[in-house]
Scaffold this motif. Structure first.
Motif, mmCIF file in Angstrom:
data_model
loop_
_atom_site.group_PDB
_atom_site.id
_atom_site.type_symbol
_atom_site.label_atom_id
_atom_site.label_comp_id
_atom_site.label_asym_id
_atom_site.label_seq_id
_atom_site.Cartn_x
_atom_site.Cartn_y
_atom_site.Cartn_z
ATOM 1 N N GLY A 719 45.600 31.571 45.722
ATOM 2 C CA GLY A 719 44.525 31.966 44.821
ATOM 3 C C GLY A 719 43.185 31.915 45.534
ATOM 4 O O GLY A 719 43.103 31.631 46.733
ATOM 5 N N GLU A 722 36.880 29.878 42.721
ATOM 6 C CA GLU A 722 35.821 30.515 41.942
ATOM 7 C C GLU A 722 34.538 29.709 41.986
ATOM 8 O O GLU A 722 33.442 30.239 42.154
ATOM 9 C CB GLU A 722 36.280 30.680 40.487
ATOM 10 C CG GLU A 722 35.284 31.440 39.619
ATOM 11 C CD GLU A 722 35.801 31.593 38.202
ATOM 12 O OE1 GLU A 722 35.785 30.578 37.463
ATOM 13 O OE2 GLU A 722 36.222 32.709 37.839
ATOM 14 N N THR A 731 37.458 25.164 40.600
ATOM 15 C CA THR A 731 38.076 26.129 39.692
ATOM 16 C C THR A 731 38.683 27.223 40.534
ATOM 17 O O THR A 731 37.985 27.886 41.319
ATOM 18 C CB THR A 731 37.046 26.718 38.734
ATOM 19 O OG1 THR A 731 36.450 25.644 37.990
ATOM 20 C CG2 THR A 731 37.697 27.688 37.772
ATOM 21 N N VAL A 733 41.372 30.642 40.808
ATOM 22 C CA VAL A 733 41.963 31.754 40.081
ATOM 23 C C VAL A 733 43.222 32.177 40.827
ATOM 24 O O VAL A 733 43.172 32.556 41.996
ATOM 25 C CB VAL A 733 40.999 32.933 39.950
ATOM 26 C CG1 VAL A 733 41.672 34.095 39.229
ATOM 27 C CG2 VAL A 733 39.736 32.511 39.205
ATOM 28 N N SER A 736 45.773 36.236 37.243
ATOM 29 C CA SER A 736 45.014 36.255 35.981
ATOM 30 C C SER A 736 44.861 34.873 35.382
ATOM 31 O O SER A 736 44.342 34.729 34.297
ATOM 32 C CB SER A 736 45.737 37.162 34.979
ATOM 33 O OG SER A 736 47.021 36.637 34.702
ATOM 34 N N ARG A 738 43.470 30.869 35.527
ATOM 35 C CA ARG A 738 42.372 30.060 36.044
ATOM 36 C C ARG A 738 42.711 28.608 35.765
ATOM 37 O O ARG A 738 43.106 28.255 34.662
ATOM 38 C CB ARG A 738 41.069 30.443 35.365
ATOM 39 C CG ARG A 738 39.855 29.633 35.845
ATOM 40 C CD ARG A 738 38.555 30.100 35.174
ATOM 41 N NE ARG A 738 38.103 31.376 35.721
ATOM 42 C CZ ARG A 738 38.282 32.552 35.136
ATOM 43 N NH1 ARG A 738 38.902 32.597 33.968
ATOM 44 N NH2 ARG A 738 37.854 33.689 35.660
#
Length: 855
Positions: A719, A722, A731, A733, A736, A738
């Motif tokens: 991922g 963020e 955080t 992602v 889709s 999180r």
């Protein structure tokens, strides 16, 4: 009727009455014992037996049944009917406790078999008839009984736990007792001060304490020094060495104490009078209610006596009959048990075909004991008492019990022994009928044997014509012959051991018994010359007939023993047959259960194999394997399913076992192939990482920034970061999704590894499954009441789902209890790298019963 008037004394029932009275809790039950009398009402007798039977069962099953405070307040209640009278404190205390016991007994007996009721059924017979009670016969005693819970509460508000009127019973009483306590305290202080001063002056000994004389506190002092202390002399000791002086300082205070005590007594009486006025209207109902306490006390005493005598409560039949097995004289049993001896039980039968039993046998052989046993047990039975005999016995009732036993000669009435017997025979002939039981000992004795035997036979003939039942003991030969020839009369003998020269106290019905006069005379040591002369005088025919009779009795005893042995063996054999049949039924049932369980297990294995095979087929299709292998596996599965469905219970044992073994082997091979495949995939992935990712990772900087490509440690999904806050929380992602996690749980990867987005790498079905799981996910997991392994399995899936849908914090509800489940869950959470921390929930929201987990 019973005859004679001293019937109870002759059969020993007075001793039974004493034993019964000793087991009563109060005069309530003892009054019932004094009223005990014979009845021939079958329904009433069976009700009495059921009451005893139920109370015995109740005491065994219900240790909390109320059996205390059985006070007899009927006399004080009757006295209270007079206006102006009142209960004393102790009487009121006893009334309160006994009424409370009465109320709890009524509530207890009115409990239905399926639950509880809050109030007794006061005379509502229709309501009671629709309810099934645990103890129905005892419950019927409570119908119409009124209880007084409000009166109990009223008395408890006035009387304390020691039976004294409470200070709070009235404001005036509270004031009086408060002032009395203060005055007595001041008197005690003054006396102690005077006493200490006198001790310092040497007027009294140092160990002397104030005493009480005529209700006044005084000081003991030597007579010669009494003028040294001013006051009033109230008393002196018996020896004259001590006088008791009331000092002047406390005279007025003592006078005030006496006045306060009089005021207290007047106030207490006023309170008792007022309360007695409230009780007076209920006196008739109260006296009637005490009948229930009397009944329960009496029935309990009967149950205790039954335990003492090892008695039972047989069902009484309306016919006149006796068919007893293992009957025992209760008083004789108690006496012999104290001596360490055993009583010999009695088997006896009187029926419509054989109404009268003539018992013969040696002296001291047990004939009179047998007679008294029948008389006592039949009388106890018709008084509603339990009787010591076998439960298989059949008992009947008689309207008349008539007894002739012992010597009733009387100087005042000019009666000899034989005359008294003849008067008894006269009464028996006058009143005997088909509902009469005659009990006659030594029938016809007391006069010249020839005429005595003739009169006895004539009287016996009249008894037979009247259809009376009877047990008669005798030594007369003509009566024995009469029993052999008359259809309604049977002979019986008390057995005697000729070898050991001792009585056996066993009754044998069917043959007359010998008196064993020659043998007993020889055993007592009479000269042999005397015995020979007596034999010659008696005649050879009599001696031979007596010898033949003894042989018959001996042979009968031998064959009776054989018969009982055969009967016992047949019974044991039948028991074995029944047990074998039961075992065969159980084996057959077990076989069916095993077959059913085997089928269930086979079907379960079939479903598991089907699932595994379908998975394998899907993997084969995805790997583009040969379709021939798929076809072959499906064919094997279909073949096994057909064989399983065609198997029946009778012939399918071996086939099921063989098929189950094939499934197990196939399952093992399939698991082995899957393990090998997983191992190959793991090795390929490790080689791929070593060739592509490792060099890039070694050259990557250690500090993460937003936009960097990362993955969770130990996972392969990539991922992008963020954002990163100041507390080390990032955080990330993933496609889709999180999620939040600590920076320590992330590792940087080369940008090429993240070139393909996660969502594009997932199939549409997988994405749909993830979205559905996210929508269904709840942040709280309740595992209260589950077993440890089930709870751990649920927590494992719960944490996985939380990570999958990106939930940063969840709660696990495990409850407090002993803390075992809480400790087990937290030990497991501490091993998960994805869990950053866990703690107790705030005390307002569950405290230690909930664990909050941060991911």
């Amino acid at each position: 009727m019973i005859y004679p008037t001293n019937f109870e004394q002759k059969i020993g029932f007075n001793e039974i009455r004493v034993l019964l009275s000793e087991r009563c809790l109060s005069t309530l039950g003892r009054s019932r014992v004094d009223e005990l009398a014979m009845s021939h009402d079958v329904q009433k007798l069976n009700t009495w037996m059921n009451e005893t039977r139920e109370l015995r069962r109740l005491q065994e099953a219900e240790p909390d049944f109320p059996l205390q405070y059985f006070f007899d307040l009927r006399a004080p209640l009757a006295r209270l009917k007079i206006e102006g009278t009142h209960f004393e404190e102790q009487e009121l205390f006893d009334l309160c406790r006994s009424l409370d016991t009465l109320h709890r007994i009524v509530l207890f007996l009115n409990r239905p078999s399926g639950g509880e009721i809050s109030e007794p059924i006061d005379g509502d017979i229709e309501s009671a008839s629709s309810i099934t009670f645990l103890y129905p016969t005892l419950q019927r005693l409570t119908v119409g009984i009124v209880t007084f819970p409000e009166l109990v509460r009223r008395i408890n508000g006035i009387i304390d736990k020691c039976g004294r009127v409470k200070d709070s019973a009235s404001p005036e009483l509270q004031r009086i007792r408060s002032e009395l306590a203060q005055t007595e305290g001041s008197i005690s202080r003054i006396l102690n001060a005077i006493l200490r001063s006198a001790q310092q002056e040497g007027l009294v000994d140092k160990d002397v304490a104030p005493a009480m004389r005529e209700g006044r506190l005084v000081i003991p002092i030597i007579p010669g020094l009494k003028r040294r202390i001013g006051g009033i002399v109230h008393d002196e000791s018996a020896s004259g060495r001590t006088v008791y002086i009331e000092p002047t300082e406390v005279v007025e205070a003592n006078n005030r104490v006496r006045e306060l005590e009089a005021e207290e007594r007047r106030e207490v009486i006023r309170i008792l009078v007022e309360l007695s006025k409230e009780i007076r209207p209920h006196i008739p109902a109260l006296i009637a209610s005490y009948a229930l306490l009397a009944d329960i006390d009496f029935i309990r005493a009967k149950a205790q006596l039954a335990l003492l005598t090892q008695a039972t409560e047989p069902t009484i039949l309306p016919t006149a009959q006796i068919d007893w097995a293992q009957a025992v004289h209760p008083l004789l049993r108690l006496s012999l048990e104290k001596q360490g001896k055993r009583v010999v039980p009695l088997d006896i039968c009187l029926s419509a075909e054989k109404r009268i039993l003539i018992i013969s046998g040696p002296n001291a052989g047990g004939k009179s004991v047998c007679l008294k046993t029948v008389a006592l047990l039949q009388y106890m039975l018709q008084c509603g008492l339990s009787v010591p005999m076998s439960e298989c016995s059949q008992v009947g009732i008689f309207e008349h019990l008539m007894l002739d036993i012992g010597d009733e000669q009387s100087i005042e009435n000019d009666l000899s022994t034989y005359s008294s017997h003849l008067l008894n025979m006269k009464q028996m002939l006058r009143h005997s009928d088909r509902r009469t039981l005659l009990l006659i000992d030594e029938f016809g004795t007391g006069t010249e044997p020839l005429i005595g035997g003739a009169i006895a036979q004539a009287v016996l003939t009249q008894f037979c014509r009247r259809g009376a039942f009877g047990i008669i003991t005798t030594h007369y030969q003509n009566l024995k012959r009469f029993a052999d020839t008359h259809p309604g009369v049977a002979n019986g003998a008390m057995l005697y051991d000729r070898q050991g020269m001792r009585p056996l106290f066993q009754l044998s019905i069917g043959q007359p018994g010998s008196s064993f006069a020659i043998e007993i005379a020889r055993k007592t040591g009479l000269p042999e010359e005397v015995i020979r002369e007596a034999s010659l005088l008696a005649g050879e025919d009599y001696i031979q007939s007596d010898k033949y009779l003894q042989d018959i009795v001996r042979d009968k005893r031998y064959w009776e023993g054989k018969r009982q042995d055969i009967h016992r063996r047949e019974k044991n054999l039948q028991t074995l047959i029944d047990r074998y049949e039961t075992d065969l039924k159980e084996i057959s049932q077990t076989r069916r259960e095993i077959l059913s369980r085997a089928k269930s297990e086979a079907e379960a294995l079939l479903r598991e194999s089907n699932r595994r095979i379908e998975t394998t087929i899907r993997e084969i299709r995805e790997s583009q394997a040969e379709k021939e292998q798929t076809k072959r596996m499906r064919q094997e599965l279909a073949t096994f399913r057909d064989a399983l469905e065609q198997t029946d219970d009778a012939s399918g044992d071996e086939l099921i076992a063989r098929k189950m073994e094939q499934i197990r082997q196939r399952k093992q091979r399939h698991e082995k192939r899957l393990a090998e495949k997983a191992e190959r995939l793991q090795q390929a992935e490790q080689k791929h990482r070593a060739s592509e990712d490792q060099p890039a990772e070694q050259s990557l900087p250690t500090t993460l920034r937003p936009g960097d490509a990362v993955r969770m440690r130990g996972l392969t999904t990539v991922g992008r970061v963020e954002s990163i806050d100041g507390g080390g929380q990032a955080t990330v992602v993933f496609g889709s999704m999180r999620t939040k996690t600590t920076v320590d749980h992330l590792e940087r990867v080369a940008p090429t590894a993240a070139s393909t987005p996660l969502r594009s790498a997932l199939s549409s079905s997988t994405r749909q499954a993830i979205d559905e799981r996210r929508n269904r996910f709840r942040q709280d997991l309740d595992i209260r009441g589950e077993r440890g392994d089930e709870a751990l399995n649920a927590v494992m899936h719960f944490i996985d789902d939380a990570l999958l849908v990106g939930i940063p914090r969840v709660r696990i509800l495990h409850g407090k209890g002993n803390g075992i489940l809480r400790q087990l869950i937290r030990q497991y959470l501490s091993t998960l790298p994805a869990v950053s921390s866990f703690r107790d929930e705030h005390v307002q929201f569950g405290g230690a019963g909930i664990t909050v987990v941060d991911l």
